[in-house]
Structures are given as structure tokens and as C-alpha cells.
Design an enzyme around this catalytic site. Structure first.
Site, PDB file in Angstrom:
ATOM      1  N   ARG A  22       0.886  -1.172   0.000  1.00 32.80           N
ATOM      2  CA  ARG A  22       0.000   0.000   0.000  1.00 32.80           C
ATOM      3  C   ARG A  22       0.913   1.208   0.000  1.00 32.80           C
ATOM      4  O   ARG A  22       1.737   1.370   0.911  1.00 32.80           O
ATOM      5  CB  ARG A  22      -0.918   0.001   1.227  1.00 32.80           C
ATOM      6  CG  ARG A  22      -1.674   1.319   1.355  1.00 32.80           C
ATOM      7  CD  ARG A  22      -2.791   1.280   2.359  1.00 32.80           C
ATOM      8  NE  ARG A  22      -3.902   0.489   1.883  1.00 32.80           N
ATOM      9  CZ  ARG A  22      -5.132   0.553   2.378  1.00 32.80           C
ATOM     10  NH1 ARG A  22      -5.410   1.363   3.367  1.00 32.80           N
ATOM     11  NH2 ARG A  22      -6.089  -0.220   1.889  1.00 32.80           N
ATOM     12  N   HIS A  31      -7.440   1.117  -6.420  1.00 36.99           N
ATOM     13  CA  HIS A  31      -7.597   0.200  -5.278  1.00 36.99           C
ATOM     14  C   HIS A  31      -8.234  -1.085  -5.833  1.00 36.99           C
ATOM     15  O   HIS A  31      -9.383  -1.413  -5.560  1.00 36.99           O
ATOM     16  CB  HIS A  31      -8.487   0.853  -4.213  1.00 36.99           C
ATOM     17  CG  HIS A  31      -8.420   0.191  -2.868  1.00 36.99           C
ATOM     18  ND1 HIS A  31      -7.599  -0.887  -2.587  1.00 36.99           N
ATOM     19  CD2 HIS A  31      -9.106   0.443  -1.707  1.00 36.99           C
ATOM     20  CE1 HIS A  31      -7.765  -1.248  -1.321  1.00 36.99           C
ATOM     21  NE2 HIS A  31      -8.669  -0.465  -0.767  1.00 36.99           N
ATOM     22  N   ASP A  40     -17.616   6.400  -0.952  1.00 34.40           N
ATOM     23  CA  ASP A  40     -16.323   6.396  -0.252  1.00 34.40           C
ATOM     24  C   ASP A  40     -16.178   7.781   0.377  1.00 34.40           C
ATOM     25  O   ASP A  40     -16.925   8.713   0.046  1.00 34.40           O
ATOM     26  CB  ASP A  40     -15.205   6.115  -1.273  1.00 34.40           C
ATOM     27  CG  ASP A  40     -13.825   5.957  -0.632  1.00 34.40           C
ATOM     28  OD1 ASP A  40     -13.736   5.875   0.603  1.00 34.40           O
ATOM     29  OD2 ASP A  40     -12.829   5.927  -1.389  1.00 34.40           O
TER      30      ASP A  40
HETATM   31  N1   CP Z   1     -11.272  -0.463   2.462  1.00 35.82           N
HETATM   32  C1   CP Z   1      -9.981  -0.538   2.841  1.00 35.82           C
HETATM   33  O1   CP Z   1      -9.059  -0.733   2.026  1.00 35.82           O
HETATM   34  O2   CP Z   1      -9.801  -0.421   4.175  1.00 35.82           O
HETATM   35  P1   CP Z   1      -8.400  -0.195   4.906  1.00 35.82           P
HETATM   36  O3   CP Z   1      -7.897   1.161   4.480  1.00 35.82           O
HETATM   37  O4   CP Z   1      -8.734  -0.257   6.365  1.00 35.82           O
HETATM   38  O5   CP Z   1      -7.458  -1.284   4.483  1.00 35.82           O
HETATM   39  N1  NVA Z   2     -10.258   6.541  -1.179  1.00 40.15           N
HETATM   40  C1  NVA Z   2      -9.828   6.083   0.120  1.00 40.15           C
HETATM   41  C2  NVA Z   2      -9.971   4.611   0.235  1.00 40.15           C
HETATM   42  C3  NVA Z   2      -9.625   4.034   1.576  1.00 40.15           C
HETATM   43  C4  NVA Z   2      -9.776   2.560   1.628  1.00 40.15           C
HETATM   44  C5  NVA Z   2      -8.404   6.534   0.375  1.00 40.15           C
HETATM   45  O1  NVA Z   2      -7.570   6.453  -0.534  1.00 40.15           O
HETATM   46  O2  NVA Z   2      -8.135   7.005   1.462  1.00 40.15           O
END
Ligand code: CP
Ligand code: NVA
Length: 309
Positions: A108, A135, A227
């Protein structure tokens, strides 16, 4: 060996295969506890190395359980404890060590470029666990949840996104092309999807429907996705952005324009973009959505390691 960086780069056939495998595996382990291993232990002896440059709860937990249920194990690295983040070791050497010690690497990251750099130097698969631009593991799992809840292929459903044009939406747009479903997007003009993704949709002879009026976006929707308005990566004026989304709040009043049996999904964590009664209401499947990530991560790992049935 296959990487899992962006849905755009994976064939529709392979994406469908991952979902089909996840469905079978979920059914097959109905009576097993979280840490019990799937029959055949397909990733026995394999190590998944995970690294998070940004916060995570669901992605971290779901990959942990996923590799365990496949018979393997996982180690989570903290980037600030590596020589790499202090500039004291090159990415190339770091990648070489990761490849010699582990069997797959989940990252990530704050940088799409870093994913590409790691891909260049790793000799094990890399999985994108969220980047500024996409994602993919989230959205593939969400396709699984939609089909599970609605009991029909997503290509037969009207999907709607109300919210920011962020990483999650980019992956949803890519999925709308790969899985051929109708996607309506509701957002303020200033926060519409970027030119690049629109160009990619056109190039693939597909269409997305963008509305600056939330009601128009929601009309006839079977599934509403949302989101946070402010993502981990956001650097702009947050107050102004939240203000721009004021009329896009997902509440009971707006949901009256969706189909009667609409489904609400949200990747979490949530902010003020959705009212409590919709988020916790009978149309919401957000907890099931989060838990399904374990099942889909497993099939993604199997795909990457060449073990998908
Ligand atoms: N939805 C999601 O990716 O959650 P986290 O940021 O907690 O991993
Ligand atoms: N769009 C959000 C998704 C989190 C899972 C972010 O990037 O923070």
C-alpha cells in the site's frame, strides 16, 4: 507468476476466474474457523510480505487471514524501519531481498511510481493494496459482493457511484469496462473523473455516465457505492471540497430515487458522505462487503502464484 497492480491490465477472463474461485472457496469453508486451512493447503510454505505506507485495517486483516487460510504465512514490514525509507538502501536491492525471502509482496503506497519500480526489480508477484490512482483488490472484492447479494451477474445491474473521483472510483470504472456493467457517477463538476481514465474508457468502446446532479445519477440504480470525500492522499483544501459535496450526501431522501430494493456499499472507513440510517439500514451490506475481502484476496494470491484452479 502474475502481478496484480491495476484492473485495467488484467484480462476480463482472469478477473472472472478469480471471482469464480473465491465463490467456490467461500462455500467450501463455511464450517471452518478463521485460522483453519483450506483443503489441500494450496500455499503451504509460502510467505506473503506486506508493507503499508498508509493506514489500513481491512486490507491488512484480510490479507493476513487469506494467506493463513491457504496454508502460508505473512510478515508485515513497517516502512520507517527499513533502510529504503531513510535513503540508506536502494529500491533495487530491497526488491532483491524481498524476492529471496518471500513469495509475494503486497504494497500500500503513496506513489504509483513506486509500484512500477518494485515491479521492475522484484522476481516475485506484487499486489497493489491501494495507491493514489487505484484500489483494485477492493473493487474486485466488491464485484464479488454485488453478485452475492443480488444473485445475478453484475453486467445485468445498474451501478451508481456517489462521491469523489478517487482511487476506488478509478478501479470501479476499470471494472465497468472489464465486467460490462452500466456505471453512473454523481459528483460536482470540479471533481469529475480525470481525462486519462475517460480516454481509456473510450478507447475500449465503453461509456460511463457522469451527472453533476445526485438525483439523476441515482435514478434506477440497483447498487449505490460510496467512499470518503477526503482520501488519505488528498492534499487540496479539504474544507472547500467537503462543501462542494454538500448536496451529494447519501441519505434516505436521495435513496428514494434508487430502485426499491437497492443495495448500499462502502469500502470503509466512512466519513460524513452517508447518513447513519442508510449506512446501518437494511439496504446496507457494508460488513459483508468488508469480510468478503478475505475470500477474494485468497483467489488473487492464487492467481499471482499460478495456482488458480
Ligand atoms: N477499504 C480498505 O481498504 O480499508 P483499509 O484502508 O482499512 O485497508
Ligand atoms: N479513497 C480512500 C480509500 C480508503 C480505503 C483513500 O484512498 O483514502
Amino acid at each position: 507468476m502474475k502481478n496484480f497492480i491495476n484492473l485495467k491490465d488484467i484480462s476480463a477472463k482472469d478477473l472472472r476466474k478469480i471471482i469464480t474461485d473465491a465463490k467456490k472457496r467461500k462455500i467450501a469453508r463455511k464450517k471452518l474457523n478463521n485460522l483453519e486451512v483450506d483443503k489441500g493447503s494450496p500455499l503451504k510454505g509460502k510467505l506473503l510480505i506486506q508493507m503499508f505506507e498508509k493506514s489500513s485495517l481491512r486490507t491488512r486483516l484480510s490479507f493476513y487471514l487469506a494467506i493463513k487460510q491457504l496454508g502460508g504465512s505473512t510478515l508485515t514490514l513497517r516502512p520507517n524501519e527499513l533502510h529504503l525509507s531513510k535513503g540508506a538502501e536502494s529500491l533495487e536491492d530491497t526488491a532483491k531481498i524481498l524476492s529471496n525471502f518471500g513469495n509475494a509482496f503486497m504494497l500500500r503506497t503513496n506513489s504509483d511510481k513506486k509500484l512500477e519500480e518494485f515491479k521492475k526489480y522484484l522476481s516475485i508477484p506484487i499486489i497493489n493494496g491501494l495507491s493514489p490512482s487505484s484500489h483494485p483488490t477492493q473493487i474486485l472484492s466488491d464485484i464479488f459482493t454485488v453478485e452475492e447479494v443480488k444473485k445475478k451477474p453484475i453486467s445485468k445491474l445498474n451501478i451508481c457511484w456517489i462521491g469523489d473521483s478517487n482511487n476506488v472510483l478509478n478501479s470501479l470504472i476499470a471494472a465497468s469496462v472489464k465486467f460490462s456493467f452500466k456505471l453512473s457517477i454523481g459528483c460536482p463538476k470540479r471533481f469529475e473523473p480525470g481525462k486519462e481514465i475517460k480516454k481509456w474508457v473510450n478507447k475500449n468502446n465503453k461509456k460511463i455516465h457522469i451527472f453533476n446532479d445526485p438525483i439523476k445519477a441515482v435514478v434506477g440504480a440497483d447498487v449505490i457505492f460510496s467512499d470518503k470525500v477526503i482520501s488519505l492522499n488528498d492534499k487540496g483544501n479539504k474544507r472547500k471540497k467537503i462543501q462542494a459535496f454538500k448536496n451529494f450526501k447519501i441519505n434516505k431522501k436521495l435513496m428514494r430515487f434508487a430502485k426499491k430494493n437497492f443495495t448500499f456499499l462502502h469500502c470503509l472507513p466512512r466519513g460524513d458522505e452517508v447518513s447513519e440510517d442508510v449506512f446501518l439500514g437494511k439496504h446496507s451490506h457494508v460488513w459483508q462487503q468488508a469480510l468478503n475481502r478475505v475470500h477474494v484476496q485468497k483467489s488473487i494470491l492464487l492467481y499471482c502464484l499460478g495456482k488458480l484452479r
